[in-house]
Design an enzyme around this catalytic site. Structure first.
Site, mmCIF file in Angstrom:
data_model
loop_
_atom_site.group_PDB
_atom_site.id
_atom_site.type_symbol
_atom_site.label_atom_id
_atom_site.label_comp_id
_atom_site.label_asym_id
_atom_site.label_seq_id
_atom_site.Cartn_x
_atom_site.Cartn_y
_atom_site.Cartn_z
ATOM 1 N N GLU A 107 63.104 53.233 -32.374
ATOM 2 C CA GLU A 107 64.335 52.556 -31.472
ATOM 3 C C GLU A 107 64.354 51.581 -31.531
ATOM 4 O OE1 GLU A 107 63.793 57.003 -28.359
ATOM 5 O OE2 GLU A 107 63.826 54.906 -27.361
ATOM 6 N N CYS A 122 66.614 44.996 -28.089
ATOM 7 C CA CYS A 122 65.282 45.469 -27.790
ATOM 8 C C CYS A 122 64.128 45.893 -28.463
ATOM 9 C CB CYS A 122 65.470 46.219 -26.263
ATOM 10 S SG CYS A 122 64.009 46.915 -25.844
ATOM 11 N N CYS A 129 53.242 54.950 -28.106
ATOM 12 C CA CYS A 129 52.241 53.884 -27.496
ATOM 13 C C CYS A 129 50.803 54.955 -27.113
ATOM 14 C CB CYS A 129 53.088 53.530 -26.115
ATOM 15 S SG CYS A 129 52.682 52.169 -25.526
ATOM 16 N N CYS A 133 51.357 55.003 -20.063
ATOM 17 C CA CYS A 133 51.500 54.727 -18.811
ATOM 18 C C CYS A 133 52.223 56.095 -17.689
ATOM 19 C CB CYS A 133 52.704 53.582 -18.622
ATOM 20 S SG CYS A 133 51.813 52.301 -19.336
ATOM 21 N N CYS A 136 56.134 56.619 -18.223
ATOM 22 C CA CYS A 136 57.484 56.775 -19.431
ATOM 23 C C CYS A 136 57.176 57.395 -21.114
ATOM 24 C CB CYS A 136 56.785 55.374 -20.095
ATOM 25 S SG CYS A 136 57.275 54.836 -22.353
ATOM 26 N N GLU A 179 52.431 48.895 -27.204
ATOM 27 C CA GLU A 179 52.226 47.766 -26.705
ATOM 28 C C GLU A 179 52.042 47.128 -27.739
ATOM 29 O OE1 GLU A 179 51.362 46.969 -23.952
ATOM 30 O OE2 GLU A 179 50.713 44.344 -24.586
ATOM 31 N N SER A 211 57.157 41.579 -24.146
ATOM 32 C CA SER A 211 56.830 42.450 -22.263
ATOM 33 C C SER A 211 54.765 43.602 -23.110
ATOM 34 C CB SER A 211 57.518 43.076 -22.222
ATOM 35 O OG SER A 211 57.213 44.301 -21.236
ATOM 36 N N SER A 234 53.919 43.712 -17.574
ATOM 37 C CA SER A 234 54.236 45.283 -16.742
ATOM 38 C C SER A 234 52.624 45.767 -15.612
ATOM 39 C CB SER A 234 53.807 46.135 -17.623
ATOM 40 O OG SER A 234 55.802 45.716 -18.718
ATOM 41 N N LEU A 235 53.370 45.042 -14.674
ATOM 42 C CA LEU A 235 52.341 45.710 -13.663
ATOM 43 C C LEU A 235 52.396 46.588 -13.285
ATOM 44 C CD1 LEU A 235 50.020 43.022 -12.406
ATOM 45 C CD2 LEU A 235 51.396 42.154 -10.359
ATOM 46 N N HIS A 236 53.541 46.690 -12.077
ATOM 47 C CA HIS A 236 53.864 48.039 -11.497
ATOM 48 C C HIS A 236 52.997 48.705 -10.354
ATOM 49 C CE1 HIS A 236 55.933 48.478 -15.640
ATOM 50 N NE2 HIS A 236 55.122 48.891 -15.876
ATOM 51 N N CYS A 353 62.832 53.239 -22.998
ATOM 52 C CA CYS A 353 62.039 53.407 -24.613
ATOM 53 C C CYS A 353 61.586 55.157 -24.995
ATOM 54 C CB CYS A 353 61.068 52.454 -24.566
ATOM 55 S SG CYS A 353 60.362 51.703 -22.359
#
Ligand code: SAH
Length: 379
Positions: A107, A122, A129, A133, A136, A179, A211, A234-236, A353
């Site tokens: 995508e 994007c 992946c 996470c 996601c 990733e 990212s 990407s900390l989150h 995503c």
């Protein structure tokens, strides 16, 4: 022809073996064109057509000699993927579903901006992946494979070719499926082509954002490339325990190692790092989280980008309340850290995503064939 095999068989094998044009370097293409008895400058013409004149086939390249167009068509494909679906959301964001030669789907999202000429794509770097996470859609079934550099570059080319004349892709965010730094080598080749003034789209490196979930060694490798890409981490979560929960690879890496690598990135490249923070209602959007985040980033040359959670079917999270987002912003800012809130784009077409691919593939499994998703309706 070898070993007296019938010509048809050789022909078929040849058709399957057509190479994506942008899987080859410009030097390789020049050597091939010269080998076909044409002048090397013809490559420049072909690239112009592909990058700036919206060609969607070699046949469109009307000032390239017919004989060369035929040879190109016999040995190469202009695109590395096929456009399988194009959806336009209420807000104008366009989602492209691209089918790779092995049948896998990837995508990318094209985002416009009514007030400026900014056009952002994007892009994805992997099928699926492996980071896991928990909020996601991309990682729900793990990682299937890395994209080739041609497949990564193709997303930019496909998006650019769909823009009306006079508009161009101006920015790239590597925030789609996968990733990014787990496929760094292929990504670097693709981005070099995007940014090459002579043999690519000539985009400024400063308009490319990569990212990552935060792979320290790969962040340092990226920093050592002498490129000007913008890094987003990407900390989150501001604490080890919460990050372990939301971003499971953190258990093996640890917050301190991620921040040290990001600091190194800034030291080496001079580019300020952005920290992404997906806000999950009731999970990581409390005052204590904002204060801990402020303390963690205080004094670092950094910026926080808050991303309100984009709901994924089947996952137990919710979007944060608007007042919680506002309070979070001012709490973090009180530590001298700058904060922006990312506008959610393309929700009506599953633009987060991995979501569109998931919807297509679930339908594939259920009904044997994909159906277009509703455009313009609620997701
Ligand atoms: N693997 C890379 C790049 C792809 S994800 C990374 O982790 O950064 C790009 C961004 O979208 C990441 O910040 C990711 O955490 C975020 N994201 C993933 N799922 C999301 C969702 N459902 N809602 C909002 N943001 C999401």
């Amino acid at each position: 022809m070898q070993g007296g095999e019938p010509r048809e068989i050789e022909g078929q094998a040849g058709a399957e073996a057509k190479r994506p044009l942008f899987g080859a370097s410009a030097d390789e293409l020049r050597a091939w064109v010269v080998g076909c008895g044409h002048k090397a400058y013809r490559v420049k013409q072909v690239l112009q057509w592909a990058f700036h004149r919206r060609a969607r086939s070699f046949g469109d390249m009307t000032d390239v000699p017919l004989d060369l167009r035929k040879k190109l068509d016999a040995e190469w494909t202009l695109f590395a993927t096929e456009l399988a679906f194009r959806g336009v959301a209420d807000d104008g964001a366009e989602k492209l579903l691209l089918r790779c030669r092995d049948g896998r789907n990837i995508e990318c999202v094209l985002m416009g901006d009514a007030e400026s000429t900014r056009r952002t794509v994007c892009i994805s770097t992997q099928v699926g992946c492996g980071m896991g996470c928990v909020f996601c859609a991309s990682g729900l079934k793990g990682v299937e494979r890395n994209l080739t550099s041609a497949e990564i570059f193709d997303q930019v080319l496909q998006a650019q070719s769909l823009l009306p004349p006079g508009e161009s892709v101006t920015h790239i965010v590597v925030m789609g499926m996968g990733e990014s730094l787990a496929n760094l080598d292929n990504l670097l080749v693709a981005l070099d082509r995007v940014c090459s003034p002579a043999d690519g789209l000539g985009m400024s490196q400063r308009r490319v954002t990569v990212s990552t979930v935060g792979l320290p060694e790969k962040i340092r490798k990226l920093a050592a490339q002498d490129r000007q890409y913008h890094l987003a981490v990407s900390l989150h979560a501001p604490t080890e325990a919460l990050r372990d929960e939301l971003v499971p690879v953190n258990e093996k890496i640890g917050l301190a190692a991620v921040l040290e690598a990001a600091d190194d990135y800034f030291r080496i490249t001079g580019r300020q790092v952005t920290y992404e923070y997906v806000m999950l209602g009731g999970v990581n959007d409390r005052r204590e989280h904002a204060r801990a985040l402020g303390k963690l980033l205080k004094g670092r040359k950094s910026h926080v980008n808050l991303i309100p959670y984009n709901p994924v079917a089947g996952l137990p999270f919710r979007r944060p309340e608007p007042e919680d987002v506002r309070r979070f912003v001012s709490d973090v800012e009180s530590y001298g850290v700058s904060v922006t809130i990312r506008r959610t784009r393309g929700r009506s077409i599953d633009a987060a995503c991995g979501q569109l691919r998931r919807r297509f593939e679930d339908q594939d499994q259920a009904r044997g064939e994909p159906e277009p998703v509703a455009i313009g309706g609620p997701s």
